[in-house]
Design an enzyme around this catalytic site. Structure first.
Site, short mmCIF file in Angstrom:
data_model
loop_
_atom_site.label_atom_id
_atom_site.label_comp_id
_atom_site.label_asym_id
_atom_site.label_seq_id
_atom_site.Cartn_x
_atom_site.Cartn_y
_atom_site.Cartn_z
N CYS A 117 29.80 84.13 6.34
CA CYS A 117 29.76 84.20 7.84
C CYS A 117 29.26 85.77 8.21
CB CYS A 117 31.29 83.85 8.39
SG CYS A 117 31.27 84.52 10.27
N GLU A 136 25.44 93.32 41.55
CA GLU A 136 25.49 92.20 40.33
C GLU A 136 24.20 91.47 40.40
OE1 GLU A 136 25.50 90.64 37.10
OE2 GLU A 136 27.13 91.81 37.26
N CYS A 166 29.46 99.34 25.56
CA CYS A 166 29.86 98.95 24.41
C CYS A 166 28.86 99.32 23.27
CB CYS A 166 29.79 97.27 24.87
SG CYS A 166 28.27 96.74 25.26
#
Length: 453
Positions: free
Chosen positions: A119, A325, A398
């Site tokens: 994985c 947005e 991030c």
């Protein structure tokens, strides 16, 4: 920047929303890399591992060529097997398939599906949790130094909860489905699927939904969402023709001692995947910006209106919040979520386009929340913000390399990094979340240290 403890939660605001998928278990499949020269895939060699690199790798050298190695640690002596690259490539990718001299920070991975060829969702299961955070801090510092000329001292990557184990935190998981309908997770940089019976970083309600015990015929994936405002996890099948099952929308709740808010969001829409992230990020952003009654605020890449709701309470009815947005579904939810705040204006569109239009109409901005996709805000948006002259910008990032590029542009325009806090919002993976404070200033030289507020 000197090390910093987690701040207390202010009584008044909430957390941000943009891009999705960061730290997605199984990793996304990538476009096959064109090999130059003779293929070296499968070749094995013994190497001494060097520094950690951005992306969940460590750097080694093989015959003078850089090799990005997974499943290892700085200082280890390992046997590697090349997984990508050829004799004409500038760099290779490889897995550490045998550890000859282990690091003191190496541990046995808790998940039996973690490891070379398995994985691809977790990068650091073989590393003690505290050291994972040290590696992430090194990556942040290296990216800011190399790409922005900003020197950080004593940076720590903080856990989001005091009892963090690195497991049982991911509330949104997209499982892949193989041709037989069996669910699993993708292998690293591959379309191949690793069938699994569990995912230890997923919350127990995600696994308890039965997703991994079900055969999903006709599906290529299945999203499972363990929203904080619902009693049971929601499953959204992704069919092979590209359609999905109905998206009922979910509720996510954020609350402090004297403030609480529920937000409706599409089940497959963006929301922070760690259950403590929204509250923690909100508290830091509000503390950094310290919005005042009557001020004008911007919430850029606002998602479903999370930061905007908090800013609205802080600036009061005498102030104004513009939330921007591009995603239409997120805007629809933001309009509903912010309905009780008449002094919040929600606009749909690209941030650069909306800012240009609003600036022609006399837009003001005292404080800004900038919460862009993984690719960052980009030069144009940073230039537009600098022209508005806000007294403070809170940048939620991030990706440390995208953050560094945008900070370099901001410093060119007179906005300096004055505070930075980093959180391990994605334990066991290479992903990390940063919240940076930018304020007007005059740097004495091209590099500077970020200090405490």
């Amino acid at each position: 920047m000197a090390e910093r403890e987690r701040p207390g939660r202010p009584g008044g605001q909430r957390a941000g929303g943009r891009r999705g998928g960061q730290g997605r278990p199984g990793g996304r499949a990538t476009r096959e890399r064109q090999v130059k020269g003779e293929p070296l895939v499968g070749q094995e060699a013994e190497v001494i591992v060097g520094n950690v690199a951005h992306g969940g790798f460590c750097v080694a050298r093989l015959d003078g060529r850089v090799v990005f190695v997974r499943h290892t640690l700085p200082g280890e002596r390992v046997r590697i097997r090349v997984t990508e690259g050829g004799t004409g490539d500038r760099f290779l990718r490889a897995d550490a398939v045998e550890v000859l001299e282990p690091s003191e920070h190496r541990v046995t991975p808790p998940c039996r599906w973690a490891g070379p060829g398995r994985c691809g969702g977790c990068d650091w299961q073989h590393v003690a949790l505290d050291h994972q955070r040290e590696l992430k801090a090194q990556v942040i510092a290296e990216q800011l130094d190399r790409l922005a000329g900003i020197e950080l001292e004593g940076l720590r990557v903080l856990p989001l909860t005091e009892d963090e184990t690195g497991l049982d935190w991911r509330t949104r998981v997209e499982f892949a489905v193989d041709a037989s309908g069996r669910p699993g997770l993708r292998r690293h940089r591959s379309h191949e699927i690793e069938p699994v019976d569990d995912c230890l970083i997923a919350t127990r309600p995600v696994i308890g939904s039965g997703v991994l015990a079900t055969t999903w015929e006709g599906c290529e994936g299945i999203d499972v969402i363990n929203a904080s405002g619902l009693e049971e996890a929601v499953q959204i099948p992704i069919h092979r023709d590209g359609t999905t099952g109905s998206d009922p929308g979910v509720l996510e709740t954020v609350g402090f001692e004297d403030w609480a808010h529920a937000f409706e969001v599409s089940a497959r829409g963006f929301w922070q995947v760690h259950p403590a992230a929204a509250t923690t990020f909100l508290g830091d952003v509000v503390e950094m910006l310290n919005p005042q009654e009557g001020e004008h605020a911007l919430d850029l890449y606002c998602g479903v209106g999370l930061f905007a709701a908090g800013l609205a309470d802080a600036v009061g009815e005498s102030g104004h919040v513009l939330a921007v947005e591009a995603d239409a579904a997120a805007v629809d939810h933001a309009l509903d979520n912010l309905e009780e705040h008449p002094h919040v204006e929600v606009r749909q569109g690209r941030v650069d386009h909306v800012l240009a239009q609003a600036a022609r109409g006399g837009l003001r901005a005292d404080v800004v929340v900038l919460d862009p996709p993984r690719s960052g805000a980009g030069r144009q948006v940073v230039e537009q913000l600098a022209q508005l002259g806000p007294r403070a910008i809170a940048y939620v990032a991030c990706d440390p390399s995208a953050l560094a590029r945008d900070l370099a542009v901001a410093e060119e325009l007179g906005y300096l990094l004055t505070d930075l806090v980093a959180y391990d919002a994605f334990p066991m993976t290479q992903h990390v979340e940063c919240i940076a404070l930018l304020e007007p200033g005059d740097p004495e030289d091209g590099t500077r240290d970020a200090g405490d507020r």
